[in-house]
Design a protein around this motif. Structure first.
Motif, PDB file in Angstrom:
ATOM      1  N   ARG A 132      23.996 -10.663   1.734  1.00 38.29           N
ATOM      2  CA  ARG A 132      22.619 -10.892   1.283  1.00 38.29           C
ATOM      3  C   ARG A 132      22.628 -11.066  -0.219  1.00 38.29           C
ATOM      4  O   ARG A 132      23.050 -10.171  -0.956  1.00 38.29           O
ATOM      5  CB  ARG A 132      21.712  -9.721   1.679  1.00 38.29           C
ATOM      6  N   LEU A 133      22.174 -12.212  -0.668  1.00 43.43           N
ATOM      7  CA  LEU A 133      22.064 -12.497  -2.088  1.00 43.43           C
ATOM      8  C   LEU A 133      20.658 -12.167  -2.569  1.00 43.43           C
ATOM      9  O   LEU A 133      19.681 -12.391  -1.850  1.00 43.43           O
ATOM     10  CB  LEU A 133      22.371 -13.960  -2.376  1.00 43.43           C
ATOM     11  N   SER A 134      20.594 -11.646  -3.783  1.00 47.00           N
ATOM     12  CA  SER A 134      19.309 -11.324  -4.392  1.00 47.00           C
ATOM     13  C   SER A 134      19.223 -11.972  -5.763  1.00 47.00           C
ATOM     14  O   SER A 134      20.238 -12.133  -6.453  1.00 47.00           O
ATOM     15  CB  SER A 134      19.148  -9.809  -4.545  1.00 47.00           C
ATOM     16  N   TYR A 191      15.557 -13.955  -2.020  1.00 45.29           N
ATOM     17  CA  TYR A 191      16.727 -13.447  -1.322  1.00 45.29           C
ATOM     18  C   TYR A 191      17.284 -14.523  -0.395  1.00 45.29           C
ATOM     19  O   TYR A 191      16.557 -15.418   0.045  1.00 45.29           O
ATOM     20  CB  TYR A 191      16.357 -12.215  -0.503  1.00 45.29           C
ATOM     21  N   LEU A 192      18.557 -14.399  -0.101  1.00 44.49           N
ATOM     22  CA  LEU A 192      19.187 -15.281   0.872  1.00 44.49           C
ATOM     23  C   LEU A 192      20.029 -14.419   1.795  1.00 44.49           C
ATOM     24  O   LEU A 192      21.057 -13.876   1.370  1.00 44.49           O
ATOM     25  CB  LEU A 192      20.043 -16.349   0.205  1.00 44.49           C
ATOM     26  N   SER A 201      13.937 -15.679   1.698  1.00 45.48           N
ATOM     27  CA  SER A 201      12.682 -14.934   1.646  1.00 45.48           C
ATOM     28  C   SER A 201      12.378 -14.595   0.201  1.00 45.48           C
ATOM     29  O   SER A 201      13.232 -14.743  -0.681  1.00 45.48           O
ATOM     30  CB  SER A 201      12.769 -13.656   2.493  1.00 45.48           C
ATOM     31  N   ARG A 202      11.178 -14.114  -0.039  1.00 49.52           N
ATOM     32  CA  ARG A 202      10.779 -13.811  -1.413  1.00 49.52           C
ATOM     33  C   ARG A 202       9.912 -12.568  -1.450  1.00 49.52           C
ATOM     34  O   ARG A 202       9.323 -12.169  -0.444  1.00 49.52           O
ATOM     35  CB  ARG A 202      10.015 -14.986  -2.011  1.00 49.52           C
ATOM     36  N   ASP A 203       9.841 -11.997  -2.627  1.00 48.65           N
ATOM     37  CA  ASP A 203       8.937 -10.885  -2.897  1.00 48.65           C
ATOM     38  C   ASP A 203       8.174 -11.281  -4.154  1.00 48.65           C
ATOM     39  O   ASP A 203       8.703 -11.170  -5.265  1.00 48.65           O
ATOM     40  CB  ASP A 203       9.722  -9.592  -3.097  1.00 48.65           C
ATOM     41  N   ASN A 204       6.965 -11.745  -3.979  1.00 50.83           N
ATOM     42  CA  ASN A 204       6.202 -12.240  -5.125  1.00 50.83           C
ATOM     43  C   ASN A 204       5.917 -11.144  -6.148  1.00 50.83           C
ATOM     44  O   ASN A 204       5.907 -11.406  -7.352  1.00 50.83           O
ATOM     45  CB  ASN A 204       4.893 -12.858  -4.644  1.00 50.83           C
ATOM     46  N   ALA A 205       5.708  -9.936  -5.667  1.00 47.62           N
ATOM     47  CA  ALA A 205       5.397  -8.835  -6.576  1.00 47.62           C
ATOM     48  C   ALA A 205       6.564  -8.538  -7.510  1.00 47.62           C
ATOM     49  O   ALA A 205       6.374  -8.075  -8.635  1.00 47.62           O
ATOM     50  CB  ALA A 205       5.019  -7.597  -5.789  1.00 47.62           C
TER      51      ALA A 205
END
Length: 115
Positions: A19-21, A79-80, A70-74
């Protein structure tokens, strides 16, 4: 000035997962899209996955069904999730944000998949 910091690369056996961040620091506004690119030795950089401001996602055919963006807008983060990794996924992976149509790149993280 916006900076992108990536993490999560490494060495994994074929069939494994990583998992990439990528998190952005600095003043962020008007993100047009977030994405992940990769560049293998001797090859051009290619878009692996992207997610636009409205939430739609796009994947290169070779990773469909295996990778999820996916994303976390906050957190201004993307992420991948990479599953069922193959040796041909070996590359340096770069995070990318498009902010007000300006491309911003992470430093890259190496992903190596052994057979």
């Amino acid at each position: 000035q916006v900076q992108l910091v990536e993490s999560g690369g490494g060495l994994v056996q074929a069939g494994g997962s990583l998992r990439l961040s990528c998190a952005a620091s600095g003043s962020i506004s008007s993100i047009n899209s977030m994405g992940w690119y990769r560049q293998a030795p001797g090859k051009q950089r290619e878009l692996v996955a992207s997610i636009i401001s409205g939430g739609s996602t796009n994947y290169v055919d070779s990773v469909k069904g295996r990778f999820t963006i996916s994303r976390d807008n906050a957190k201004n983060a993307v992420y991948l999730q990479m599953n069922s990794l193959k040796p041909e996924d070996t590359a340096v992976y770069y995070c990318n944000f498009v902010i007000r149509w300006v491309f911003i790149w992470g430093q890259g993280t190496q992903v190596t998949v052994s057979s």
